[in-house]
Design a protein around this motif. Sequence first.
Motif, PDB file in Angstrom:
ATOM      1  N   ARG A  98       0.827  -1.172   0.000  1.00  0.00           N
ATOM      2  CA  ARG A  98       0.000   0.000   0.000  1.00  0.00           C
ATOM      3  C   ARG A  98       0.864   1.225   0.000  1.00  0.00           C
ATOM      4  O   ARG A  98       1.921   1.273   0.547  1.00  0.00           O
ATOM      5  CB  ARG A  98      -0.972  -0.106   1.167  1.00  0.00           C
ATOM      6  N   GLU A 155      -9.862  -3.687   3.350  1.00  0.00           N
ATOM      7  CA  GLU A 155      -9.485  -4.152   2.009  1.00  0.00           C
ATOM      8  C   GLU A 155     -10.044  -5.546   1.747  1.00  0.00           C
ATOM      9  O   GLU A 155     -10.458  -5.870   0.626  1.00  0.00           O
ATOM     10  CB  GLU A 155      -7.965  -4.157   1.844  1.00  0.00           C
ATOM     11  N   ASP A 162     -13.628  -5.105   0.845  1.00  0.00           N
ATOM     12  CA  ASP A 162     -13.763  -4.638  -0.539  1.00  0.00           C
ATOM     13  C   ASP A 162     -13.513  -5.774  -1.528  1.00  0.00           C
ATOM     14  O   ASP A 162     -14.176  -5.874  -2.560  1.00  0.00           O
ATOM     15  CB  ASP A 162     -12.773  -3.502  -0.809  1.00  0.00           C
ATOM     16  N   ASP A 171      -5.369  -1.706  -2.996  1.00  0.00           N
ATOM     17  CA  ASP A 171      -6.443  -2.271  -2.180  1.00  0.00           C
ATOM     18  C   ASP A 171      -6.653  -3.748  -2.488  1.00  0.00           C
ATOM     19  O   ASP A 171      -6.913  -4.553  -1.585  1.00  0.00           O
ATOM     20  CB  ASP A 171      -7.746  -1.503  -2.405  1.00  0.00           C
ATOM     21  N   GLY A 196      -6.172  -6.634   0.255  1.00  0.00           N
ATOM     22  CA  GLY A 196      -7.244  -7.584   0.536  1.00  0.00           C
ATOM     23  C   GLY A 196      -6.767  -9.027   0.433  1.00  0.00           C
ATOM     24  O   GLY A 196      -7.149  -9.879   1.237  1.00  0.00           O
TER      25      GLY A 196
END
Length: 538
Positions: free
Chosen positions: A122, A446, A449, A471, A475
């Motif tokens: 990230r 994340e 999502d 993201d 995740g």
Amino acid sequence: MTDGDEQPPGRTTDGDEPRPTVDAADASADKASAADTSTVHVSASADRAADASADNANAADARADDTHAENAATSAGVDTAVDTIAPAPAPAPAPDAASLPHFAAGPAPYPVPLAHVGEQTRAVRTRRRWPLWTALGLALGLVAGAVPGVLLRQSAPDAAGRSAAKDDPGTAAQRRLGERMLALLDRQGAALVGADRAGFLAIAEPAARPALGRRYASLRALRVTTWRSAADGVPEAVAGRPGEWRFVVTVGYCFVVSDCAPSSVEVGTRWRLAGEEPRLTAVDPSSTDPAGVRPWQVNDLAVAVGKRVVVATTPAQRSKLPGLLAQAETAARAADRYAIGGRPPDRYLVYYAGKGEWQRWYGGGRPKWTAGYAVGVGGGRHDVVLNAQIVTPAGIDDLLRHELTHAASLPDRGYADRADWWLVEGLAEYAGADGQPVHRYDGLSEVRDLLRGGWSGRLDAVAPADDASDDRVGGAYGVGYLAVRHLVDRYGEQRMLDFYRAVVHRGRTPEQAADEVFGDPWSMLHDDCVAYVRAVVG
């Protein structure tokens, strides 16, 4: 993100970021490090001065200087941080004690590191754990090509001593010349391990000695204990330059621990014949070495040695060493728990890379957001590299636990199946989380999502593509963490590690491993893991 798979020895990385800061972490860690480690800075200026006149240097004086500096630290009973000099492509010495047999060097024993696979980490955020998503630094090497994840590495060359693998390559004259060169490299390696600087430089032409002197200083700072060379081919004449030869050798080396299984690196040595006697003119990183250049081949190094970790950086960032070493020692104690087979690495080696170094060490070319990676260097060992441009005081502890866990848990040969990515990264994330409650894991949003964004719900398909968004990558790491966490909660850490070993080290399918280790069908456990992921994020 971090690199969790192995990659061959030496691959460089890229990164264009402003200068790093870990000052806050250093300030608190300096106190902690004082109890276990002391640092002694040995000036490299003496080496520079000696290099200028190395060809005329008095051998006895050179030996005395080196011995005095090292004995001063040893007699005080402290570990040392040593500044050494190693400019760009500094030549690399070679062998170890003359009595040691040559091990087969051969053409790159590992597949060339496929792209670096940085798991998208990230971008700079204030979140405590964002740096964990550092590209694993190793591309998951599937035979067809590189994919994000871990780099598949073939077995390292046998640094313990084997004769050349090929049958009498080259002409008889070339073979005899190669034998003479290896004998000289044996002498040089014995001098390196024996702290004999003059002997180390003696086989080289005067023009080569300054760079070799810097290489010597870097390797001595890293506490080299084994250095031996072997060749699988013969010297090749340099076209258009009569009397000049190039000879590719593979060097097996150990740091700190004398009885280790050596790591290995391929180097290109250059020679000139003075009558019948070969004279070393340069030692360059080999363009065919699978992992790229090692830091000690191309940079001056300042080094701090602890009980479980060696930390190295450039002299300009020497002030970071006490804090980094204290934090790495703490992370090593956590990572040791995840050593497969109960045998953690003899030492963890962590390099702290500034902007230029990040672009050069171990192959370079990694994404800007990459905060760290682990790279396989042979001998069952993985070097760890941290990106000083991205690492923050808030995230470095998690990052170190994650990367050192890769170094402790990955097999020497790497893992070949991308479908196992969730397990490899999940274990490293679990170690990085360091026992914190699940609800405090930073990647839960994340993961949520990802669940809403079209993930198939298959663990073996969660690994992100190399061009995935931050993201999406976060995740994927979170899914791996939660799946491993569920297995730990259900069966305990040891049985989870047994499952990891069966799949990642022994090549069992999850179905086979689940039946052998857990006594439950993988189809049921897989669905339970995914259901747990969904339940946690809501």
